[in-house]
Scaffold this active site. Sequence first.
Site, mmCIF file in Angstrom:
data_model
loop_
_atom_site.group_PDB
_atom_site.id
_atom_site.type_symbol
_atom_site.label_atom_id
_atom_site.label_comp_id
_atom_site.label_asym_id
_atom_site.label_seq_id
_atom_site.Cartn_x
_atom_site.Cartn_y
_atom_site.Cartn_z
ATOM 1 N N LYS A 1 -25.747 -3.730 -7.577
ATOM 2 C CA LYS A 1 -26.166 -4.699 -7.068
ATOM 3 C C LYS A 1 -26.954 -5.496 -7.926
ATOM 4 O O LYS A 1 -27.015 -6.855 -8.012
ATOM 5 C CB LYS A 1 -27.004 -4.442 -5.572
ATOM 6 C CG LYS A 1 -26.066 -4.626 -4.492
ATOM 7 C CD LYS A 1 -27.460 -4.526 -3.355
ATOM 8 C CE LYS A 1 -27.834 -3.068 -3.416
ATOM 9 N NZ LYS A 1 -29.060 -2.713 -3.050
ATOM 10 N N ARG B 1 -32.566 -5.198 4.838
ATOM 11 C CA ARG B 1 -31.785 -3.855 4.882
ATOM 12 C C ARG B 1 -31.615 -3.238 6.133
ATOM 13 O O ARG B 1 -31.139 -2.259 6.232
ATOM 14 C CB ARG B 1 -32.765 -3.083 4.090
ATOM 15 C CG ARG B 1 -32.408 -2.720 2.775
ATOM 16 C CD ARG B 1 -33.534 -1.909 1.845
ATOM 17 N NE ARG B 1 -33.071 -1.116 0.872
ATOM 18 C CZ ARG B 1 -32.867 -1.529 -0.554
ATOM 19 N NH1 ARG B 1 -33.674 -2.632 -0.746
ATOM 20 N NH2 ARG B 1 -32.748 -0.643 -1.278
ATOM 21 N N ARG C 1 -28.279 6.295 -14.437
ATOM 22 C CA ARG C 1 -29.134 5.128 -14.611
ATOM 23 C C ARG C 1 -30.714 5.979 -14.622
ATOM 24 O O ARG C 1 -31.627 5.507 -15.170
ATOM 25 C CB ARG C 1 -29.460 4.486 -13.283
ATOM 26 C CG ARG C 1 -30.419 3.241 -13.213
ATOM 27 C CD ARG C 1 -30.380 2.469 -12.138
ATOM 28 N NE ARG C 1 -30.840 2.698 -11.028
ATOM 29 C CZ ARG C 1 -30.974 2.158 -9.682
ATOM 30 N NH1 ARG C 1 -30.093 1.177 -9.881
ATOM 31 N NH2 ARG C 1 -31.430 2.515 -8.655
ATOM 32 N N ARG D 1 -36.410 5.701 -13.048
ATOM 33 C CA ARG D 1 -37.071 5.387 -11.862
ATOM 34 C C ARG D 1 -37.414 6.604 -11.074
ATOM 35 O O ARG D 1 -36.851 7.593 -11.046
ATOM 36 C CB ARG D 1 -35.980 4.416 -11.172
ATOM 37 C CG ARG D 1 -36.045 3.019 -11.494
ATOM 38 C CD ARG D 1 -35.029 2.182 -10.661
ATOM 39 N NE ARG D 1 -34.990 2.223 -9.255
ATOM 40 C CZ ARG D 1 -34.451 1.648 -8.515
ATOM 41 N NH1 ARG D 1 -34.001 0.372 -8.885
ATOM 42 N NH2 ARG D 1 -34.370 1.665 -7.223
ATOM 43 N N ARG E 1 -31.578 8.207 -0.069
ATOM 44 C CA ARG E 1 -31.324 6.902 -0.029
ATOM 45 C C ARG E 1 -29.877 6.321 0.301
ATOM 46 O O ARG E 1 -29.907 5.310 1.543
ATOM 47 C CB ARG E 1 -31.806 6.089 -1.343
ATOM 48 C CG ARG E 1 -33.171 5.984 -1.612
ATOM 49 C CD ARG E 1 -33.366 5.745 -2.986
ATOM 50 N NE ARG E 1 -32.953 4.710 -3.448
ATOM 51 C CZ ARG E 1 -32.477 4.630 -4.756
ATOM 52 N NH1 ARG E 1 -32.496 5.419 -5.606
ATOM 53 N NH2 ARG E 1 -32.014 3.409 -5.253
HETATM 54 P P1 AMP Z 1 -33.790 -1.319 -4.591
HETATM 55 O O1 AMP Z 1 -34.309 -1.736 -5.891
HETATM 56 O O2 AMP Z 1 -33.225 -2.710 -3.691
HETATM 57 O O3 AMP Z 1 -32.926 -0.126 -4.462
HETATM 58 O O4 AMP Z 1 -35.083 -0.922 -3.779
HETATM 59 C C1 AMP Z 1 -35.801 0.058 -4.225
HETATM 60 C C2 AMP Z 1 -36.770 0.711 -2.949
HETATM 61 O O5 AMP Z 1 -37.656 -0.288 -2.522
HETATM 62 C C3 AMP Z 1 -35.999 0.863 -1.648
HETATM 63 O O6 AMP Z 1 -35.530 2.162 -1.731
HETATM 64 C C4 AMP Z 1 -37.086 0.826 -0.674
HETATM 65 O O7 AMP Z 1 -37.821 2.003 -0.840
HETATM 66 C C5 AMP Z 1 -37.794 -0.319 -1.119
HETATM 67 N N1 AMP Z 1 -37.075 -1.843 -0.629
HETATM 68 C C6 AMP Z 1 -36.620 -2.662 -1.144
HETATM 69 N N2 AMP Z 1 -36.348 -3.264 -0.305
HETATM 70 C C7 AMP Z 1 -36.646 -3.187 0.895
HETATM 71 C C8 AMP Z 1 -36.454 -3.681 2.292
HETATM 72 N N3 AMP Z 1 -35.983 -4.866 2.376
HETATM 73 N N4 AMP Z 1 -37.139 -2.930 3.208
HETATM 74 C C9 AMP Z 1 -37.846 -1.834 2.870
HETATM 75 N N5 AMP Z 1 -38.155 -1.244 1.891
HETATM 76 C C10 AMP Z 1 -37.400 -2.010 0.586
#
Ligand code: AMP
Length: 188
Positions: free
Chosen positions: A14, A89, A128, A134, A145
């Site tokens: 993404k 989400r 990654r 990370r 996740r």
């Molecule tokens: P991502 O980089 O999109 O995979 O986001 C990394 C982490 O950020 C996720 O696993 C959540 O812990 C938090 N996060 C990102 N977007 C959201 C969202 N819309 N609602 C809640 N937590 C979020």
Amino acid sequence: MTRLLLVGPPGAGKGTQAKHIAESLNIPHISTGEIFRLNISSQTELGKQAQAYIEKGEFVPDTVTNPMVKDRLAQEDAANGFLLDGYPRTLEQAKLLAGMLAELGTKLDLVIEIMADTDEVVNRLLKRAEIENRADDTEEVIRHRMEVYEELTVPLTDFYREQGILVQVDGHGTIDEVAARIDEVLAK
Ligand code: AMP
């Protein structure tokens, strides 16, 4: 067609595809995960609120996430379009987003779902982890996740399908192959 949302399981590519789309359409890429990570690395108040959840692979509470997105969408550079990545989400966030956009006199034009199977995305995420280090890319947190994604984020796609704005794109193959499939969708 400039108000877009990209959804897909963690590791589906993404972030990479979002950068490509945002550049080619000249719209800001709004990634909630990235905003959180930046705030964590600079230890802002927002970062401190989000950190523990992110490290466990849990969602950051809506009381923190929703106002942050609302502020970001109200900024000038998002007035003529944006690409959301990682928000909404949950169905609840999706409904809230529709309300925020309605207040701004607009709505989402298109939702692109990148499809990829679990084994492939887990392997990509483990790779990654070696490169980016990370905190949420350990195998245990990755699996968690994925479960959270299946349970809470997949229902979003039905919500957008019913509105007739969902398009699914095959996320397997190289970055360029997936980008070409997305370009084809955007050209329509
Ligand atoms: P991502 O980089 O999109 O995979 O986001 C990394 C982490 O950020 C996720 O696993 C959540 O812990 C938090 N996060 C990102 N977007 C959201 C969202 N819309 N609602 C809640 N937590 C979020």
